[in-house]
Design an enzyme around this catalytic site. Structure first.
Site, short mmCIF file in Angstrom:
data_model
loop_
_atom_site.label_atom_id
_atom_site.label_comp_id
_atom_site.label_asym_id
_atom_site.label_seq_id
_atom_site.Cartn_x
_atom_site.Cartn_y
_atom_site.Cartn_z
N LYS A 76 0.84 -1.20 0.00
CA LYS A 76 0.00 0.00 0.00
C LYS A 76 0.88 1.25 0.00
O LYS A 76 0.69 2.16 -0.79
CB LYS A 76 -0.93 -0.03 1.21
N GLU B 44 10.29 -4.77 4.65
CA GLU B 44 10.36 -6.16 4.20
C GLU B 44 10.09 -6.26 2.70
O GLU B 44 10.81 -6.93 1.95
CB GLU B 44 9.31 -7.02 4.94
N GLY C 290 -4.99 -1.80 4.73
CA GLY C 290 -4.25 -2.98 4.25
C GLY C 290 -4.98 -4.28 4.54
O GLY C 290 -5.11 -5.14 3.68
N ARG C 291 -5.48 -4.43 5.76
CA ARG C 291 -6.10 -5.70 6.14
C ARG C 291 -7.52 -5.84 5.59
O ARG C 291 -8.17 -6.84 5.83
CB ARG C 291 -6.06 -5.85 7.66
N GLU D 213 -5.17 -6.37 14.59
CA GLU D 213 -4.62 -5.07 14.21
C GLU D 213 -5.74 -4.02 14.26
O GLU D 213 -5.49 -2.84 14.47
CB GLU D 213 -3.98 -5.13 12.81
N HIS E 124 -6.33 -32.76 17.92
CA HIS E 124 -5.24 -33.57 18.48
C HIS E 124 -4.14 -32.69 19.06
O HIS E 124 -3.02 -33.16 19.28
CB HIS E 124 -4.68 -34.51 17.41
N LYS F 220 9.05 -0.77 14.15
CA LYS F 220 9.65 -0.47 12.84
C LYS F 220 10.74 0.58 12.98
O LYS F 220 11.82 0.46 12.42
CB LYS F 220 8.58 0.08 11.87
#
Ligand code: F6P
Length: 563
Positions: free
Chosen positions: A215, A221, A287-288, A373, A404, A528
């Site tokens: 965005k 990263e 973004g999400r 977030e 399990h 960050k």
């Protein structure tokens, strides 16, 4: 902030007090799903809903006929309907960033262009202008018309992004694998070089397209990984003798093999990606909340236009339900309010999402960003502190694997963990084990788990099995562990879109009751900034000296052991 009303403190609402009294009364009488089911033969039908091809059974939640009206009253008192309408209309409800919140515009239909003008922008027209370019580009790649620099068609796509620029696409790609009929996609997110190394393994750059999704186009990263992928592409093409060593050849190769998705198209151009190969979105898409924007380009490449349109239709079906259905029958409202009920009145700390569908194995991870977030906040949208607990931990795993692993704690542990179970009637891979349909064995587990959690097993039932008296308590299941069952007909693109929109709106409902801005994410910024300050300290003594004692000690360990 000027036009956005301050949040209502939920604890000051009459409904809040009434819910506290109601909870105390339930505790006194005893919460018993078994008794509530026995006393009311209509309980299941009263608490079942069919929306957007999904069947919802809320009957195994810890609610009585009194609970839902009180929760709905709370929603009304905090102004949920008003805030929902403000969101859909494009008001700047994201106060700290002074932005509209319009992911719902991403799925509106083309013929609605001109009906949503926000800050001077015709949002729906712009959405469709980009969608049409994406469909056109994807068709050229899928048909083989789009060629790499050496004239080969594209067989593999590497999508580079992180957070909302990764989790949605990778989750949907995994969920809809049976629908893939285009190039295969590999997703790189982590800055850990191992992620890139493993994803590039075996790829031929001549047949590979890289999509850089960010965005902001500033995320460390993603930009680091994009540079790394560019280096790999150019070095390998040169080694293969496919291109020469000139800057022109490099630019030509990047133009044929790199495309971008971003709101910062100027930064995309600075990176060297041709603006004709960039697909934009807007600051009003968080973004999400962006998988149905240009961020979903990799999905259109993999599945094609028609399935992506069905995917958008699934979102739209839930949006319309959320917008137009009375709160009492409104599924995202009811599920969001029940989450509030558990967090604030039962002290639930977490919420499990348990898909009985292997294809949904990344859905819990996707929901972690969407929900945590969004609602992991201690400050309300006007800058004042929250007045209640907020943001429960979302987690989960595809069934039956979770059974399990951690279901023991859900069944017999000391914490209340509300859970959503998600399953589908039909599977794309029907299989028989002898005469037995294996999918039905799987679904029996889905049904059995919610039944065991709700109704438990009494001491008498355990004794009747001949269990030694001292061991009886260990084998008792208390029951009254709340679950919601979501049963779809099949995991189609439409159902996937509907599921995502459902949780987007559940998140909104919870955030609204708590008064938090579910659309900013300041909590990720400090780390960050500090990472940037720490990076030089691996080699530079002055930078190291500025760190705290613990960080210095860890860096010293690194330096002493670096080979
Ligand atoms: O750091 C968190 C975050 O800002 C998320 O909200 C976002 O989805 C992710 O980083 C990636 O950001 P971008 O798409 O700008 O690269």
């Amino acid at each position: 902030m000027a036009t956005i009303k301050a949040p209502v403190d939920p604890t000051s609402c009459a409904a809040w007090k009434a819910l506290e009294d109601h909870k105390a009364a339930l505790d006194e009488k005893g919460i018993s799903l078994k008794d509530w089911f026995a006393a009311d033969p209509d309980r299941v039908s009263k608490l079942s809903f069919d929306v957007a091809d999904l069947h919802f059974d809320l009957s195994k939640n810890l609610v009585t006929d009194e609970t839902i009206p009180l929760l709905v009253q709370l929603a009304r008192e905090v102004g949920l309907e008003e805030r929902r309408d403000a969101m859909f209309a494009g008001e700047h409800i994201n106060t700290t960033e002074d932005r509209a919140v319009l992911h719902t515009a991403l799925r509106r239909q083309k013929n609605e262009a001109g009906t949503l003008i926000v800050d001077g922008q015709d949002c729906i027209a712009d959405v469709h202008e980009v969608l049409d370019r994406m469909y056109d580009f994807a068709e050229r790649v899928r048909s083989g018309e789009w060629r790499g620099v050496t004239g080969h068609s594209i067989k593999n796509v590497v999508s580079i992004g992180i957070g909302g620029s990764d989790l949605g696409p990778v989750m949907v790609y995994e969920s809809l694998k049976p629908f893939i009929d285009g190039p295969s996609v590999r997703f790189v997110s982590n800055i850990d070089p191992n992620d890139m190394a493993e994803k590039l393994r075996g790829l031929d750059p001549e047949t590979t397209l890289v999509i850089v999704v960010s965005k902001t186009f500033t995320t460390l990263e993603t930009i680091t990984n994009a540079r790394e992928a560019r280096t790999w592409l150019l070095d390998t093409l040169r080694e293969q003798g496919a291109i020469n060593n000139t800057p022109e050849a490099a630019a030509d190769a990047v133009a044929h093999h790199f495309v971008a998705v971003s709101t910062a198209l100027d930064l995309v151009a600075d990176f060297g990606i041709d603006p004709n190969n960039a697909f934009g979105f807007w600051s009003w898409v968080g973004g999400r909340y962006s998988v149905d924007s240009a961020v979903g380009l990799s999905l259109i490449l993999a599945f094609g236009r028609e399935k992506f349109e069905n995917f958008l239709a699934g979102f739209r079906a839930i949006d319309e339900h959320f917008l137009n259905t009375p709160l009492e029958q409104n599924i995202p409202v009811l599920m969001g309010l029940m989450n509030v009920w558990y967090v604030n009145f039962f002290n639930a700390e977490s919420h499990a999402v348990l898909p009985y569908c292997q294809y949904l194995h990344r859905f819990p991870a996707y929901l972690q960003q969407l929900t945590m977030e969004s609602n992991g906040k201690g400050t309300r949208w006007d800058g004042t502190p929250v007045t209640t607990k907020t943001g429960e931990v979302f987690w989960g795993e595809a069934g039956t694997n979770g059974q399990h692993a951690f279901y023991q704690l859900i069944h017999q542990g000391t914490r209340l963990i509300p859970a959503d179970f998600i399953a589908f009637v039909n599977t794309p891979n029907p299989t028989k084990d002898g005469d037995q349909d294996v999918h039905e064995v799987f679904l029996a587990n889905f049904l059995a788990q919610t039944k065991a959690l709700a109704f438990g097993k009494t001491a008498d039932e355990v004794r009747a099995e001949g269990t030694a008296e001292w061991m009886v308590p260990a084998r008792v299941f208390t029951g009254n562990r709340p679950t919601t069952s979501i049963f779809g007909k099949a995991l189609t693109p439409f159902a996937m879109g509907a599921l995502i929109a459902l949780y987007e709106h559940i998140t909104f409902v919870e955030g609204t009751v708590w008064g938090v801005n579910s659309f900013d994410q300041w909590g990720v910024e400090l780390g960050k900034q500090l990472a940037k300050q720490i990076t030089p300290a691996f080699d530079d003594d002055d930078a190291m000296a500025k760190q705290d004692a613990s960080t210095q000690a860890l860096l010293a360990f690194y330096r002493a052991n670096r080979v």
